[in-house]
Design an enzyme around this catalytic site. Sequence first.
Site, mmCIF file in Angstrom:
data_model
loop_
_atom_site.group_PDB
_atom_site.id
_atom_site.type_symbol
_atom_site.label_atom_id
_atom_site.label_comp_id
_atom_site.label_asym_id
_atom_site.label_seq_id
_atom_site.Cartn_x
_atom_site.Cartn_y
_atom_site.Cartn_z
ATOM 1 C CG ASP A 171 -2.147 0.880 1.367
ATOM 2 O OD1 ASP A 171 -1.903 2.115 0.377
ATOM 3 O OD2 ASP A 171 -3.322 1.239 1.549
ATOM 4 C CD GLU A 211 -6.235 6.210 2.990
ATOM 5 O OE1 GLU A 211 -5.319 6.195 3.404
ATOM 6 O OE2 GLU A 211 -5.875 6.230 1.715
HETATM 7 C C1 BGC Z 1 -5.188 3.034 0.873
HETATM 8 C C2 BGC Z 1 -5.008 2.070 -0.441
HETATM 9 C C3 BGC Z 1 -5.719 2.641 -1.747
HETATM 10 C C4 BGC Z 1 -4.369 3.218 -2.350
HETATM 11 C C5 BGC Z 1 -4.068 4.170 -3.830
HETATM 12 C C6 BGC Z 1 -3.972 4.182 0.150
HETATM 13 O O1 BGC Z 1 -4.038 4.957 0.794
HETATM 14 O O2 BGC Z 1 -4.497 3.006 1.673
HETATM 15 O O3 BGC Z 1 -6.851 1.641 -0.095
HETATM 16 O O4 BGC Z 1 -6.395 1.826 -2.718
HETATM 17 O O5 BGC Z 1 -3.652 4.030 -1.160
HETATM 18 O O6 BGC Z 1 -4.748 4.903 -3.369
#
Ligand code: BGC
Length: 611
Positions: free
Chosen positions: A332, A527
Amino acid sequence: MKIKRHKKILFFGGFVLIIILIVVFSVFNFRKSELPVACDDRGLKNCLTENLPYKNSNLSIEVRVDDLLSRMTTEEKIGQMALVEKKSVYKQADLAHYGIGALLSGSGAKPKNNTGQDWLLMVNEFQKSAQKSRLGIPILYGADAIHGQAAFPGQVIFPHQIGLAAANNSNLVEQIGRATTKQLNRTGIYWNFAPNLDIAKDIRWGRYYETFGPNPQIVANLGTAFINGSQSEDNFGLEMLTTAKHFIGNGDMTWGTSINRNFKMDQGETQASEMQLRQIHLPPFQAAILAGVGSIMVGLNKIDQEQVSANKYWITDVLKGELGFQGFVVSDWYGVYEVAPSKYDSLVRAINAGIDLVMLPFDYKGFIYYTKQAVKRGDIPQERIDDAVRRILTAKFKAGLFDRPLNDNYEYSELEKAEEQNLAREVVRQGVVLLKNKNEVLPIDRSIQNIKVAGSSADNLGHQLGAWSIEWQGIDGKWIEGTTVLDGIMKIAGQNQKIQYNQLADFEKEEKADLGIAIVGEEPYAEGWGDNPAPTLSQKDLQTIEKLKKQSKKLIVIIISGRPLDIKKYSDDWDGIIAAWLPGTEGVGIADVIFGDYPFIGKLPMEWMVE
Ligand code: BGC
């Protein structure tokens, strides 16, 4: 005699010169072929790769991957392991020069004109640049279409996963997967960072709404349905590569353990035992693998005080070994660099733990430099690199990237849009949960004459969409296409019903309406920015509800939120309460249910206490 000797010398000298030239030429060429050379602008044919076995779509994927791998230099292989955020591409030519494997649009990273047509142009431009590399390997372009391709206005946007869990209808989720694939394919994208298979244990977590809730069975069923729909071959015969995320234990972090000082729970530590991880968190991933998920994203959480990205036991032994996962494992956002103090050590540990594609997402030059050094020094075995690249290339072949000409026509017909709208509206209806119904205030009788509507989320599409819509953190207001709950009420209410609306319930005449409908809830968040010690209604919403109550004989409160809100203290004298989640662009589905045209069949995927 003299002349003869002179001739001899000349002849011999010429011969030596030719030999020297041949040697210099071949050494130069040999060195050149060691580097990932970009083809010139005249196109792929000049790379002389057209007739090679890996380009032959009649051969099996395995044979094609073997052939391609055998032609790649170590540097080219390392390039394939890089996943770069599109804004970090310093110049387009770098894609071919470094042989970059994949790009992504972090939510909010869009083309200048944020339209479907421009998305397609942008992705195609990247694709064309990448294919100018020596071997013409296409890039994977990834997007977070977690509730439809919600990155630009004009699309139908589906409810966030928590609303789908309340509807709990795998057939509809499968159709949403299929529709999302079509939405992405139109923009040239074949890789989706969805579904989210986190088991959400704590409503304070800012990503609760992204999940199918806390029940592993529901998560596994709906996750599988989404994968089946997304990857099904009847999508124009094309494939979508889905991503089950975030492996493993993400959603069960302890409050206050986040490594990000702005967050509390997101990016925190999962303190579950191995048995709990296996019994609760692993089954959805197991189901996803059986359904043929193409990639798995490792979480930003920690287990046993170590980033999961560095956990060889879970990634290599369990996921790839025990569960037999054949796709690729992607880290990630910046996740690998949180593993150890230095970038070099971080990369060595994460790649050796089993990360195949590294979501850098910024500095690809540094990544290639460090990883190359690590391979040279034997800190990362060559076999690990080969295994990672084999997995990535296999996924690219499976997604048809090597064989399909670029689509250059963005087409979104009225019919397709209407079908998507119907689908979204149906799943919204099925997910609406009746939390309280005193004196049978619901469904609303069409003989009721005067209705007053108020609340911060009544006419706010941004609140309905939640985050990961146009922008990473979502939008506020009503500036893209879609139907708000208020629009829906106006449309569905009986012709004789008089509907008045004021966001703050500051109505001109304070006479009592027969019914008040307050539509309130959360503002968008993504988030850790949504980590909240006590999710409840805002003071502003509570004041609006109070004002509306005074002006209504009965009161219904509709809550637009990504998680249960604590309303026990306030809800005693509310007659009806409805959980409507984050319904997306088709808010009319809520009106369909509250006016009784469709039954309340949604069920809470978690506990929610009301008075
Ligand atoms: C998130 C993921 C996401 C990725 C790409 C990260 O901050 O945790 O779920 O797919 O960003 O955007």
